[in-house]
Each structure stands twice: as C-alpha cells, then as structure tokens.
Design a protein around this motif. Structure first.
Motif, PDB file in Angstrom:
ATOM      1  N   LEU A  32       1.002  -1.295  -0.017  1.00  0.00           N
ATOM      2  CA  LEU A  32       0.053  -0.176   0.050  1.00  0.00           C
ATOM      3  C   LEU A  32       0.929   1.231  -0.187  1.00  0.00           C
ATOM      4  N   THR A  33       1.867   1.333   0.831  1.00  0.00           N
ATOM      5  CA  THR A  33       2.716   2.409   0.832  1.00  0.00           C
ATOM      6  C   THR A  33       3.286   2.665  -0.461  1.00  0.00           C
ATOM      7  N   LYS A  34       3.881   1.663  -1.433  1.00  0.00           N
ATOM      8  CA  LYS A  34       4.489   1.764  -2.546  1.00  0.00           C
ATOM      9  C   LYS A  34       3.445   2.381  -3.580  1.00  0.00           C
ATOM     10  N   LEU A  35       2.270   1.905  -3.402  1.00  0.00           N
ATOM     11  CA  LEU A  35       1.287   2.376  -4.261  1.00  0.00           C
ATOM     12  C   LEU A  35       0.952   3.865  -4.342  1.00  0.00           C
ATOM     13  N   ALA A  36       0.858   4.422  -2.805  1.00  0.00           N
ATOM     14  CA  ALA A  36       0.679   5.705  -2.498  1.00  0.00           C
ATOM     15  C   ALA A  36       1.749   6.717  -2.908  1.00  0.00           C
ATOM     16  N   ALA A  37       2.863   6.097  -2.716  1.00  0.00           N
ATOM     17  CA  ALA A  37       4.207   6.671  -3.006  1.00  0.00           C
ATOM     18  C   ALA A  37       4.304   7.014  -4.564  1.00  0.00           C
ATOM     19  N   ASN A  38       3.645   6.163  -5.358  1.00  0.00           N
ATOM     20  CA  ASN A  38       3.773   6.207  -6.960  1.00  0.00           C
ATOM     21  C   ASN A  38       2.339   7.025  -7.319  1.00  0.00           C
ATOM     22  N   GLY A  39       1.488   7.741  -6.600  1.00  0.00           N
ATOM     23  CA  GLY A  39       0.764   8.508  -7.082  1.00  0.00           C
ATOM     24  C   GLY A  39      -0.992   7.692  -7.177  1.00  0.00           C
ATOM     25  N   VAL A  40      -0.701   6.536  -6.747  1.00  0.00           N
ATOM     26  CA  VAL A  40      -2.242   5.513  -6.664  1.00  0.00           C
ATOM     27  C   VAL A  40      -3.022   6.126  -5.809  1.00  0.00           C
ATOM     28  N   GLU A  41      -4.158   6.445  -5.900  1.00  0.00           N
ATOM     29  CA  GLU A  41      -5.019   6.841  -4.782  1.00  0.00           C
ATOM     30  C   GLU A  41      -5.627   5.568  -4.033  1.00  0.00           C
ATOM     31  N   LEU A  42      -5.678   5.435  -2.746  1.00  0.00           N
ATOM     32  CA  LEU A  42      -5.945   4.171  -2.072  1.00  0.00           C
ATOM     33  C   LEU A  42      -7.356   4.698  -1.516  1.00  0.00           C
ATOM     34  N   ALA A  43      -8.281   3.475  -1.711  1.00  0.00           N
ATOM     35  CA  ALA A  43      -9.544   3.510  -1.278  1.00  0.00           C
ATOM     36  C   ALA A  43      -9.793   2.273  -0.224  1.00  0.00           C
ATOM     37  N   GLU A  44      -9.781   2.380   0.918  1.00  0.00           N
ATOM     38  CA  GLU A  44     -10.168   1.547   1.939  1.00  0.00           C
ATOM     39  C   GLU A  44     -11.687   1.360   1.813  1.00  0.00           C
ATOM     40  N   ILE A  45     -12.004   0.228   1.918  1.00  0.00           N
ATOM     41  CA  ILE A  45     -13.623   0.316   2.039  1.00  0.00           C
ATOM     42  C   ILE A  45     -13.971  -0.670   3.268  1.00  0.00           C
ATOM     43  N   PRO A  46     -14.783   0.095   4.151  1.00  0.00           N
ATOM     44  CA  PRO A  46     -14.969  -0.278   5.381  1.00  0.00           C
ATOM     45  C   PRO A  46     -15.836  -1.565   5.485  1.00  0.00           C
ATOM     46  N   HIS A  47     -15.659  -2.415   6.721  1.00  0.00           N
ATOM     47  CA  HIS A  47     -16.521  -3.434   6.944  1.00  0.00           C
ATOM     48  C   HIS A  47     -16.318  -4.607   5.726  1.00  0.00           C
ATOM     49  N   SER A  48     -15.025  -4.691   5.283  1.00  0.00           N
ATOM     50  CA  SER A  48     -14.999  -5.472   4.241  1.00  0.00           C
ATOM     51  C   SER A  48     -13.487  -5.916   4.283  1.00  0.00           C
TER      52      SER A  48
END
Length: 73
Positions: A32-48
């Motif tokens: 996840l940190t690598k994705l974010a560091a490379n400009g990818v938006e992270l979308a955590e979906i709750p309750h899943s």
C-alpha cells in the motif's frame, strides 16, 4: 495485486489516474505504501475484507463513482 513481479510495475506505469480498492481487513498489505508513493489513490472500503464487492458493495461502488467523477476528462 502483487507486491513483486511485472504486475506492480505495469500498474504503476499506467498513464492515467489509478485507484486501488481494498477492504479494511487488508489495511496492512505490504504494498500500500508503494502504491501511494507512486501516485495511486488508496480507497479502503469499510466493513470488508478481500472481496469488498461482496462485503460492502454500496461503499465500493460509491468510491468508484467518486473517483470516476473526479478524474474523468
């Protein structure tokens, strides 16, 4: 998504806005940190977990719609 091999490299080199959706139970994914560091938006979906489209489909589709509305050209 994998944290090694060609798939990550290919995903990170895509020339358009990217989002990575994942369930909150997977918030410790190693890449996840690598994705974010490379400009990818992270979308955590709750309750899943691994399959947010089954555990919380409304939240998943809302995040997709929001991303699309903000990034379409």
């Amino acid at each position: 998504m994998t944290d090694h091999g060609d798939l990550m490299t290919k995903f990170l080199s895509l020339p358009f806005p990217r989002v990575f959706l994942y369930g909150e139970q997977n918030s410790s994914l190693s890449y996840l940190t690598k994705l974010a560091a490379n400009g990818v938006e992270l979308a955590e979906i709750p309750h899943s977990g691994h399959w947010p489209m089954y555990s919380n489909p409304v939240a998943m589709w809302e995040r997709i719609a929001d991303f699309h509305a903000r990034t379409r050209r």
